[in-house]
Structures are given as structure tokens and as C-alpha cells.
Design a protein around this motif. Sequence first.
Motif, PDB file in Angstrom:
ATOM      1  N   LYS A 228     -37.397 -13.211   3.521  1.00 57.50           N
ATOM      2  CA  LYS A 228     -38.689 -13.766   3.262  1.00 57.50           C
ATOM      3  C   LYS A 228     -38.739 -14.994   2.212  1.00 57.50           C
ATOM      4  CE  LYS A 228     -39.791  -8.894   3.488  1.00 57.50           C
ATOM      5  NZ  LYS A 228     -38.645  -8.685   4.685  1.00 57.50           N
ATOM      6  N   LEU A 229     -37.943 -15.231   1.297  1.00 56.94           N
ATOM      7  CA  LEU A 229     -37.832 -16.267   0.565  1.00 56.94           C
ATOM      8  C   LEU A 229     -37.368 -17.433   1.527  1.00 56.94           C
ATOM      9  CD1 LEU A 229     -38.043 -17.480  -2.273  1.00 56.94           C
ATOM     10  CD2 LEU A 229     -35.579 -16.922  -2.570  1.00 56.94           C
ATOM     11  N   ALA A 230     -36.563 -17.548   2.427  1.00 55.49           N
ATOM     12  CA  ALA A 230     -36.249 -18.557   3.338  1.00 55.49           C
ATOM     13  C   ALA A 230     -37.666 -18.934   4.155  1.00 55.49           C
ATOM     14  CB  ALA A 230     -35.033 -18.146   4.181  1.00 55.49           C
ATOM     15  N   ALA A 231     -38.299 -18.027   4.419  1.00 58.05           N
ATOM     16  CA  ALA A 231     -39.418 -18.147   5.574  1.00 58.05           C
ATOM     17  C   ALA A 231     -40.546 -18.763   4.688  1.00 58.05           C
ATOM     18  CB  ALA A 231     -39.963 -16.676   5.987  1.00 58.05           C
ATOM     19  N   ALA A 232     -40.587 -18.383   3.255  1.00 57.20           N
ATOM     20  CA  ALA A 232     -41.771 -18.710   2.561  1.00 57.20           C
ATOM     21  C   ALA A 232     -41.356 -20.382   2.357  1.00 57.20           C
ATOM     22  CB  ALA A 232     -41.893 -18.084   1.110  1.00 57.20           C
ATOM     23  N   ARG A 233     -40.295 -20.726   2.245  1.00 57.23           N
ATOM     24  CA  ARG A 233     -39.844 -21.945   1.855  1.00 57.23           C
ATOM     25  C   ARG A 233     -40.072 -23.020   3.011  1.00 57.23           C
ATOM     26  NH1 ARG A 233     -33.990 -20.658  -1.364  1.00 57.23           N
ATOM     27  NH2 ARG A 233     -34.621 -21.139  -3.320  1.00 57.23           N
TER      28      ARG A 233
END
Length: 373
Positions: A228-233
Amino acid sequence: MTVAGSPTRAAIAAARVMVVKVGSSSLTTAEGGLDPARLDALVDALAARLAAGSQVILVSSGAIAAGLAPLGIARRPRDLATQQAAASVGQILLAHAYVESFARYSLQVGQVLLTADDVVRRSHYRNAQRTLSRLLALGAVPVVNENDTVATEEIRFGDNDRLAALVAHLVGADALILLSDVDALYDGDPRLGAARRIDEVAGESDVDGVRAGSTGASGLGTGGMASKLAAARLASAAGVPVLLTSAAQAKAALGAADVGTAFAAGGRRLTSRRFWLGYAADTKGTLTLDDGAVAAVVTRRRSLLAAGITTTTGDFVAGDVLELRNTSGVTVARGITNFDSAELPALLGHSTQDLPLDQRREVVHADDLVPLI
């Protein structure tokens, strides 16, 4: 910055087109199988946003998890063949559940199953873009999922969080909302003790030191907070603001956006072609650049010449997408090569005027190059 004064949250609350991603754990029970009450609650929130005038694309996990109980499988399988079998059963159940739930609001649903190939290949990318745009224009709700029944290990997205980020740019979304079983981003696992909640992410420094897990709490999904963090970035770097929160707070997330963690849009909105090149296309090799070439490509947005390349790796042909790395191995850009891997090594380090006439061209033209830092 406080939640009340957040321009990022204001932009998300005002979004005309949004992509909403929901995880497996938010739709299914721990034993496997769909939870109708949870699914209906999500659709209630989505329908309210649609009634307010927005267009919504739903990226939904849950096909594999939904197929476990009907097949008598106790826990999520590790082998691809069994995952695909579960998905083939679960996908029908999941689609039917969405059709029935949205029908309560007289809304039509269109199922869109994608593999990574559909986003990696430029022609497929355009086809997916046209299909989603047309569904929205016709007033239907696109429900997107990875096509687990046919995807191989080599062409899988790996998780629907990344797929949601790619779809957000694909349709020109004004916001991306990631719903899971965690109410916000924390700098550690809140289940294991004290962890600091992060309300706003304006840049990379705000997530320094974050330790994100790689699987969901329920064990039913494939993403976890790391994905999720990677997708948000990924989405925010391409100009799409992101809200990360729990599915239990979907109504607030799709309303005032005053819950969870908000990620500010950190870059200019890229054209579809440049986003595809920078974030979606499959790469076939790498070029290592000296410091001068890195400065030219990243800072001055110049074309890459052979003189600035120190090494190459991979088997590629002219027209393939390559990663451009600095001497520390960090990818600083992506670009389309004008040379095959067989002919390029002999040109490295040579000035353009020293090359044969038929080879006096850029290795990667500035128009075919996307800096990533």
C-alpha cells in the motif's frame, strides 16, 4: 499540518473521478468466503459518492479468498495452480455479489479483468484505458481485478494495490483511495506496541523509518502495508493524491476524507505515454551512467548519449524500455533505447562525432526518457 486544514484531503473530497481499492480481508471472513454485510457496506459508501456526482472505479481483491470455502480449502494456497482454481470459482461469486449489491441502487457493474501484460504492453494499455473510460461514460461502475485465473508468475502484478495505482493514472483519476484492515499508516505495526500514526505525507521524508509489513493481518491477501505504501508513492509521484484507511471508514473516506493517511500529489500529472514508460512498461535491461550523464538526464532533461554510459546489462533490441542507473545502482530514469544490446557496448564512452555516421544518434532521446528522481 492538521487534518482539518489539509489541501490534499480537500482535493480528495472534491475528486470528480476516483479509484477505490479494497483488500481481501475487508470483504471475506477469516474462514474464507465473502462477507455480504461488509460488501454491502462498501457498496453503500460507493453509491453515496456516485449519487454526489463522482465517477468511481473499484479495484477489488477477494476472488481467491472467496473461492476457498466453496472448494474446501482451509487457508490461502501457495501454489499458483490452486490459487488460479480458487480464483476461477471466487471471481464468479465476487462479481455476482457486486451485481446484486449495486442493483439495490439501480447501478450497473462492468467487470474488467487485467493481467500485467495489459498494462505493460502499450497497445493493451490503450485498450484498457478506452474500455474503462467508456464504462464510466455509460454510467456503469467498473470493477477491476487482476485476472488470477490466467496470470503466470512472470506476468502477475503481485498485488492489487499497484494495479489500483496504475488504473488511477490510466483513467486520469483525481484521487486514489486504498481501503484495508488498518485505519492509517503507522511507523511500525500498531499490534506489536507503541507506533506513531502518520496523518499526512507531503514527501519522502515523512515516511523515513516506516517499517511496513508485507502481508495482511488476516493472511487472506497478498499486499500488506508495504504494498500500500509502494502504491501510494507510485500514484502520488505521478500527480494523484492518495488516502489510505480502513474499509470500516469507507463512508468517511469517500466523503470528507478526514480519516486515515493522506499522501499529497508529489509531481506533475504525466501524460499516459510517459506514465506507461516510467512506471508500467516492462524493462529489458539496464544502462549504468556516469555522474555527468545522470546530471544531464535527470537535472537538465537532456538525451542520453553513448559517452555517458559505462556498462550495459540485458538482452534488448531498439525500441525496448531500459532502466538507467547511477554508479551506485539506483534507478534514476527509464527510457526507450535506439540501439540493440549487441551493438551498444562498442559505442560506450565515445563522443557522438567519433562514431560512424549511421550510429550518430542518441542512445535514449529526451522525448523517450522519464526521470524518476
